[in-house]
Design an enzyme around this catalytic site. Sequence first.
Site, PDB file in Angstrom:
ATOM      1  N   GLU A 100      38.072  23.188  39.787  1.00  0.00           N
ATOM      2  CA  GLU A 100      38.389  24.106  38.626  1.00  0.00           C
ATOM      3  C   GLU A 100      40.002  24.296  38.055  1.00  0.00           C
ATOM      4  O   GLU A 100      40.858  24.586  39.005  1.00  0.00           O
ATOM      5  CB  GLU A 100      38.010  25.459  39.346  1.00  0.00           C
ATOM      6  CG  GLU A 100      38.630  26.570  38.402  1.00  0.00           C
ATOM      7  CD  GLU A 100      38.673  28.098  39.306  1.00  0.00           C
ATOM      8  OE1 GLU A 100      39.280  28.991  38.637  1.00  0.00           O
ATOM      9  OE2 GLU A 100      37.876  28.091  40.105  1.00  0.00           O
ATOM     10  N   ARG A 159      46.379  28.661  34.134  1.00  0.00           N
ATOM     11  CA  ARG A 159      47.737  29.187  34.348  1.00  0.00           C
ATOM     12  C   ARG A 159      48.953  28.470  33.837  1.00  0.00           C
ATOM     13  O   ARG A 159      50.141  29.161  34.000  1.00  0.00           O
ATOM     14  CB  ARG A 159      47.708  29.577  35.860  1.00  0.00           C
ATOM     15  CG  ARG A 159      46.457  30.402  36.222  1.00  0.00           C
ATOM     16  CD  ARG A 159      46.525  30.474  37.799  1.00  0.00           C
ATOM     17  NE  ARG A 159      45.209  31.148  38.048  1.00  0.00           N
ATOM     18  CZ  ARG A 159      44.931  31.262  39.359  1.00  0.00           C
ATOM     19  NH1 ARG A 159      45.811  30.885  40.605  1.00  0.00           N
ATOM     20  NH2 ARG A 159      43.878  31.876  40.032  1.00  0.00           N
ATOM     21  N   THR A 173      40.603  30.581  35.091  1.00  0.00           N
ATOM     22  CA  THR A 173      41.252  31.796  34.427  1.00  0.00           C
ATOM     23  C   THR A 173      41.046  32.023  33.008  1.00  0.00           C
ATOM     24  O   THR A 173      41.859  31.967  32.256  1.00  0.00           O
ATOM     25  CB  THR A 173      43.051  31.408  34.835  1.00  0.00           C
ATOM     26  OG1 THR A 173      43.111  30.843  36.078  1.00  0.00           O
ATOM     27  CG2 THR A 173      43.791  32.543  34.728  1.00  0.00           C
ATOM     28  N   LYS A 228      31.801  34.969  41.079  1.00  0.00           N
ATOM     29  CA  LYS A 228      33.105  34.699  41.604  1.00  0.00           C
ATOM     30  C   LYS A 228      33.174  36.231  42.396  1.00  0.00           C
ATOM     31  O   LYS A 228      33.474  36.994  41.570  1.00  0.00           O
ATOM     32  CB  LYS A 228      34.085  34.004  40.849  1.00  0.00           C
ATOM     33  CG  LYS A 228      35.416  34.042  41.451  1.00  0.00           C
ATOM     34  CD  LYS A 228      36.281  33.531  40.494  1.00  0.00           C
ATOM     35  CE  LYS A 228      37.840  33.302  40.952  1.00  0.00           C
ATOM     36  NZ  LYS A 228      38.789  32.804  39.955  1.00  0.00           N
TER      37      LYS A 228
END
Length: 213
Positions: free
Chosen positions: A43, A47, A71, A131
């Site tokens: 993943e 960011r 994100t 998640k």
Amino acid sequence: MATTSVADIVRLGPVIPVLAFDNATQGEHVSRALHAGGVKVLEITLRTAAGLEAIKRAAQIAPDIVVGVGTITKPEHCALAKNAGAKFGVSPGLTREIHDASLDAGLPLLPGVMTPSDIIAAMELGYEIVKFFPAVPAGGIAMLNAFHGPFPTLKFCPTGGITPETAPNFLALPNVVCVGGSWLTPKAALTAENWAEVTRLARAASELARPVR
């Protein structure tokens, strides 16, 4: 890689590393080191500004690597990540706009939830795997146990605050299919460009046991 669904992807390994890179070259080195340690699912988050280019490079490392984008906080992130080579998306939360954008982009989504209301909203949109974020600050194992009663069929990938010491306890839960973690890429190892240490941590994470479900 023929894998197309989140259900398939989360079963490829017990730990999905959550990654943020200073630059794309660092991302390529780390992705190779993780893959060498047996981690097939990454993943790579948005960011940092290096995220999309790091996804593009990582996706080309090996035919069995599955690179996701993390994100996702805006609908437009879905198409950008898909075009860069991402096979799935991960979001800290969920809106109808992000859901629709993921469908439009053909990007399977692992949406973030934290509360029962979040869970109900995600289930209404058809999600069976979510998640749990931020896992430890939001109640950790006790919260996941509590969720199992009202949501017995829902599966979770808890992320946030999990360590190599606590990961086995999360993986032992009946409603957990994998965990997300950032411990595979400690800052000291990245700063020193100690890719062998990243591979060592990846190998240890890949060997974590989880019940067959």
